[in-house]
Design an enzyme around this catalytic site. Structure first.
Site, short mmCIF file in Angstrom:
data_model
loop_
_atom_site.label_atom_id
_atom_site.label_comp_id
_atom_site.label_asym_id
_atom_site.label_seq_id
_atom_site.Cartn_x
_atom_site.Cartn_y
_atom_site.Cartn_z
N SER A 1 0.81 -1.23 0.00
CA SER A 1 0.00 0.00 0.00
C SER A 1 0.84 1.28 0.00
O SER A 1 0.52 2.22 -0.74
CB SER A 1 -0.97 0.00 1.19
OG SER A 1 -1.94 -1.00 0.98
N LYS B 1 -9.39 -5.16 11.12
CA LYS B 1 -10.48 -4.49 10.39
C LYS B 1 -11.78 -4.42 11.19
O LYS B 1 -12.56 -3.49 11.02
CB LYS B 1 -10.74 -5.21 9.06
CG LYS B 1 -9.58 -5.08 8.11
CD LYS B 1 -9.87 -5.71 6.79
CE LYS B 1 -8.62 -5.75 5.96
NZ LYS B 1 -8.85 -6.21 4.60
N ASP C 1 -12.79 -3.15 0.15
CA ASP C 1 -12.28 -4.48 -0.24
C ASP C 1 -13.22 -5.23 -1.18
O ASP C 1 -12.78 -5.84 -2.15
CB ASP C 1 -12.08 -5.36 1.00
CG ASP C 1 -10.81 -5.02 1.75
OD1 ASP C 1 -9.87 -4.50 1.11
OD2 ASP C 1 -10.76 -5.27 2.97
P1 NDP Z 1 -8.81 -12.09 9.69
O1 NDP Z 1 -7.75 -12.14 10.73
O2 NDP Z 1 -10.02 -11.27 9.93
O3 NDP Z 1 -9.31 -13.61 9.37
C1 NDP Z 1 -8.40 -14.62 9.15
C2 NDP Z 1 -9.13 -15.93 8.80
O4 NDP Z 1 -8.12 -16.85 8.43
C3 NDP Z 1 -9.94 -16.56 9.93
O5 NDP Z 1 -11.10 -17.17 9.37
C4 NDP Z 1 -9.00 -17.64 10.47
O6 NDP Z 1 -9.67 -18.78 11.00
C5 NDP Z 1 -8.28 -18.05 9.21
N1 NDP Z 1 -6.93 -18.57 9.42
C6 NDP Z 1 -5.85 -17.92 9.92
N2 NDP Z 1 -4.76 -18.71 9.90
C7 NDP Z 1 -5.16 -19.89 9.36
C8 NDP Z 1 -4.50 -21.12 9.08
N3 NDP Z 1 -3.21 -21.28 9.34
N4 NDP Z 1 -5.21 -22.12 8.50
C9 NDP Z 1 -6.52 -21.96 8.22
N5 NDP Z 1 -7.21 -20.83 8.48
C10 NDP Z 1 -6.54 -19.81 9.04
O7 NDP Z 1 -8.06 -11.65 8.33
P2 NDP Z 1 -8.57 -10.75 7.09
O8 NDP Z 1 -9.87 -11.29 6.63
O9 NDP Z 1 -8.46 -9.32 7.41
O10 NDP Z 1 -7.43 -11.04 5.98
C11 NDP Z 1 -7.25 -12.34 5.46
C12 NDP Z 1 -6.21 -12.36 4.36
O11 NDP Z 1 -6.63 -11.60 3.22
C13 NDP Z 1 -4.85 -11.80 4.75
O12 NDP Z 1 -3.86 -12.64 4.25
C14 NDP Z 1 -4.82 -10.43 4.08
O13 NDP Z 1 -3.49 -10.04 3.80
C15 NDP Z 1 -5.61 -10.71 2.80
N6 NDP Z 1 -6.23 -9.52 2.21
C16 NDP Z 1 -5.87 -9.09 0.95
C17 NDP Z 1 -6.48 -8.01 0.35
C18 NDP Z 1 -6.07 -7.56 -1.00
O14 NDP Z 1 -6.36 -6.42 -1.35
N7 NDP Z 1 -5.47 -8.40 -1.81
C19 NDP Z 1 -7.53 -7.24 1.06
C20 NDP Z 1 -7.88 -7.79 2.32
C21 NDP Z 1 -7.22 -8.86 2.88
P3 NDP Z 1 -10.21 -18.86 12.54
O15 NDP Z 1 -11.57 -18.20 12.54
O16 NDP Z 1 -10.29 -20.33 12.79
O17 NDP Z 1 -9.20 -18.15 13.39
#
Ligand code: NDP
Length: 264
Positions: A17, A64, A100
């Site tokens: 970003s 977020k 997003d």
């Molecule tokens: P959150 O922290 O809100 O959610 C993460 C999710 O991933 C949860 O459902 C969690 O499960 C799950 N999770 C985390 N680690 C693991 C693992 N090792 N194995 C399986 N499931 C896992 O994150 P965000 O939604 O904010 O972001 C998610 C991803 O999206 C990030 O990598 C971020 O960089 C990317 N992103 C990219 C964007 C872009 O513009 N390209 C925009 C927004 C996000 P649980 O509920 O079980 O903890």
């Protein structure tokens, strides 16, 4: 006076970003700069924002939902999801937005007509995307590691499952919104489940950008058309930048210079 914008996240060192927004500001002579802030405690978002004298910011993983709570007012689609990725300082008040979901819709346009989607993960990004997909009458299933976050999706009208209860179905698109593969080499679910999913989908997308995640590597091996999160990043970035500059720059110019930053 130069305005300062920032991205808050943990981790945040991988974020493109700053490069994207600075490329726009520099090339269009907009008096602003964009910095990176490593924030571990999401509850400190608001005080950190004001102590740095910021005019606006983007919020990334895992803050977020905390950002939504920190806002004095939330506008537009962010209200539907309780997830904010862009905040603007409007006369000392924090105004929250979500760019997003529309950024992602822009990214999957080239896949054509998508009717059935599987979302891996149930965090902030999954919420935004699922809510947006349902608005477009897309059939949505959410698969997550744990149960706790699935209730939101059930109420929304999605099918949902944890790994244990997952039953195979065919999808037009599978999108990884978990952070598995971001700073590790993990798949978003156990390998046998992922293999099964990939054998039953036409397209694959990952929200993670800048690297080929193990999930996308597997999709590539299976010759499935895939894309990483770069176009989603571009889409959400253009929409966020329009808010940062209060729509004073042309969208096409923002898009042109932001896309150029991907070549740097
Ligand atoms: P959150 O922290 O809100 O959610 C993460 C999710 O991933 C949860 O459902 C969690 O499960 C799950 N999770 C985390 N680690 C693991 C693992 N090792 N194995 C399986 N499931 C896992 O994150 P965000 O939604 O904010 O972001 C998610 C991803 O999206 C990030 O990598 C971020 O960089 C990317 N992103 C990219 C964007 C872009 O513009 N390209 C925009 C927004 C996000 P649980 O509920 O079980 O903890």
């Amino acid at each position: 006076m130069n305005k300062i914008f920032a991205i808050f996240g943990d981790p945040v060192s991988h974020s493109r970003s700053p490069l994207m927004h600075n490329c726009v500001f520099k090339n269009l002579n907009y008096p602003a700069s964009y910095i990176r802030v490593h924030l571990q405690d999401g509850s400190k978002l608001k005080e950190t924002f004001f102590s740095l004298g910021l005019s606006g910011a983007n919020i990334t993983v895992p803050h977020k939902e905390e950002a939504f709570k920190a806002c004095d007012e939330v506008r537009g689609f962010a209200n539907n999801v309780g997830v904010v990725n862009t905040i603007i300082n409007e006369d000392g008040k924090l105004i929250g937005y979500n760019t997003d979901a529309d950024g992602f819709m822009y990214a999957i346009k080239e896949f054509g007509d998508i009717k059935k989607i599987l979302i891996l993960g149930a965090g902030g990004t999954a919420k935004a995307l699922a809510t947006r997909f349902i608005q477009d009458n897309i059939d949505v299933t959410v698969l997550n590691r744990s149960e706790a976050r699935l209730s939101y999706f059930k109420e929304l009208g999605c099918k949902s499952s944890t790994w244990d209860g997952y039953k195979t179905s065919k999808y037009d698109l599978v999108v990884n919104t978990t952070s598995a593969g971001l700073k590790d080499e993990e798949l978003p679910a156990p390998k046998e489940i992922i293999e099964n999913i990939l054998n039953n989908t036409s397209f694959v997308a990952d929200a993670i950008y800048g690297k080929l995640t193990p999930f996308l590597e597997l999709a590539k091996e299976k010759n499935i058309t895939y894309k990483d999160g770069a176009d989603m990043l571009l889409g959400q970035g253009v929409l966020a930048n329009e808010l940062f500059v209060n729509h004073k720059l042309k969208t096409d110019d923002i898009k042109k210079f932001m896309a150029k930053s991907f070549e740097l």
